[in-house]
Write a protein that holds these residues in place. Sequence first.
Motif, short mmCIF file in Angstrom:
data_model
loop_
_atom_site.label_atom_id
_atom_site.label_comp_id
_atom_site.label_asym_id
_atom_site.label_seq_id
_atom_site.Cartn_x
_atom_site.Cartn_y
_atom_site.Cartn_z
N ASN A 13 0.89 -1.16 0.00
CA ASN A 13 0.00 0.00 0.00
C ASN A 13 0.92 1.21 0.00
O ASN A 13 1.61 1.48 0.99
CB ASN A 13 -0.90 -0.01 1.23
CG ASN A 13 -1.92 1.09 1.18
OD1 ASN A 13 -1.68 2.14 0.60
ND2 ASN A 13 -3.06 0.86 1.80
N ILE A 14 0.97 1.91 -1.12
CA ILE A 14 1.92 3.01 -1.30
C ILE A 14 1.21 4.36 -1.18
O ILE A 14 0.22 4.60 -1.85
CB ILE A 14 2.61 2.91 -2.68
CG1 ILE A 14 3.36 1.57 -2.78
CG2 ILE A 14 3.55 4.09 -2.90
CD1 ILE A 14 3.91 1.28 -4.16
N ALA A 15 1.76 5.20 -0.31
CA ALA A 15 1.29 6.58 -0.17
C ALA A 15 2.52 7.47 -0.33
O ALA A 15 3.31 7.64 0.60
CB ALA A 15 0.64 6.78 1.19
N ASN A 16 2.69 8.02 -1.53
CA ASN A 16 3.83 8.88 -1.82
C ASN A 16 3.35 10.32 -1.86
O ASN A 16 2.79 10.77 -2.85
CB ASN A 16 4.49 8.47 -3.14
CG ASN A 16 5.79 9.20 -3.39
OD1 ASN A 16 5.99 10.32 -2.92
ND2 ASN A 16 6.67 8.57 -4.15
N TYR A 22 -0.82 7.28 -4.99
CA TYR A 22 -1.45 6.47 -3.94
C TYR A 22 -2.06 5.26 -4.61
O TYR A 22 -2.98 5.39 -5.43
CB TYR A 22 -2.53 7.28 -3.20
CG TYR A 22 -2.00 8.61 -2.71
CD1 TYR A 22 -1.32 8.70 -1.51
CD2 TYR A 22 -2.18 9.77 -3.47
CE1 TYR A 22 -0.82 9.92 -1.06
CE2 TYR A 22 -1.68 10.99 -3.02
CZ TYR A 22 -1.00 11.06 -1.82
OH TYR A 22 -0.51 12.25 -1.39
N ALA A 23 -1.53 4.07 -4.29
CA ALA A 23 -2.04 2.86 -4.94
C ALA A 23 -1.65 1.63 -4.15
O ALA A 23 -0.77 1.67 -3.27
CB ALA A 23 -1.48 2.76 -6.36
N GLU A 24 -2.31 0.54 -4.50
CA GLU A 24 -1.96 -0.77 -3.95
C GLU A 24 -1.40 -1.61 -5.08
O GLU A 24 -1.90 -1.56 -6.21
CB GLU A 24 -3.18 -1.42 -3.32
CG GLU A 24 -3.64 -0.71 -2.07
CD GLU A 24 -4.66 -1.53 -1.27
OE1 GLU A 24 -4.69 -2.76 -1.43
OE2 GLU A 24 -5.40 -0.90 -0.51
N HIS A 25 -0.36 -2.37 -4.76
CA HIS A 25 0.26 -3.26 -5.72
C HIS A 25 0.42 -4.63 -5.08
O HIS A 25 0.94 -4.74 -3.96
CB HIS A 25 1.64 -2.75 -6.14
CG HIS A 25 1.61 -1.50 -6.94
ND1 HIS A 25 1.56 -1.51 -8.31
CD2 HIS A 25 1.62 -0.19 -6.57
CE1 HIS A 25 1.54 -0.27 -8.75
NE2 HIS A 25 1.57 0.56 -7.72
N ASP A 26 0.00 -5.66 -5.77
CA ASP A 26 0.23 -7.03 -5.34
C ASP A 26 1.33 -7.59 -6.21
O ASP A 26 1.15 -7.76 -7.43
CB ASP A 26 -1.05 -7.86 -5.45
CG ASP A 26 -2.09 -7.44 -4.43
OD1 ASP A 26 -1.70 -7.17 -3.27
OD2 ASP A 26 -3.28 -7.36 -4.77
N ALA A 51 7.08 3.64 -8.25
CA ALA A 51 5.83 2.93 -8.51
C ALA A 51 4.97 3.58 -9.59
O ALA A 51 4.81 4.80 -9.63
CB ALA A 51 5.03 2.80 -7.22
N SER A 52 4.49 2.73 -10.45
CA SER A 52 3.50 3.10 -11.47
C SER A 52 2.78 1.83 -11.88
O SER A 52 3.22 0.73 -11.53
CB SER A 52 4.18 3.75 -12.68
OG SER A 52 4.81 2.77 -13.48
#
Length: 177
Positions: A13-16, A22-26, A51-52
């Motif tokens: 769970n990324i909060a930059n 702001y996104a979630e990555h599995d 992250a992208s």
Amino acid sequence: MAAGAIIYKASLNIANMDTHYYAEHDLTIAKHPSENDLRLMVRIIAFVLNASEDLAFSKGISADDEPDIWEKKLDGEIKLWIDLGQPDEKRIRKACGRSEEVIIYTYQDGAARSWWKQEENKLKRFKNLKVIFLKIEENVDVLTQRSMKLQANMMDAELTLLDDVHSVVIESEVWKA
């Protein structure tokens, strides 16, 4: 994937706050038999910092002609090439010729500074290259699990990685922009 590779799963769970991403990555990550937990976590850190939706892990250590992480365009061209550690000038030259942007994340203070002292003047000519030293104060290995659920908070160029028990702070020091 290399024979004997161990598969890790990471839910990020990324909060930059710096880039407003702001996104979630599995993620599914193959850990090469020669790779240690620190390098695995540095790959995750590099992913978080860039992250992208199109960023992906490549074959990494298993393939000499691929980076650790990359972002490709729809036409297959490499937009972003990310390597870890202390690659040699030949590899860096190849990466800069094949990609719009190249980022090297170096870590492990003593080895990184020694490598940079030797390579700095040679690498100045590459206009699409960034070299970033990751200052990891705590033992980031404590976050390594076969199945990880991590919160990544980025603010003022400082990344904090958290799980249910541990918190690790990573600072980025730009050596070449």
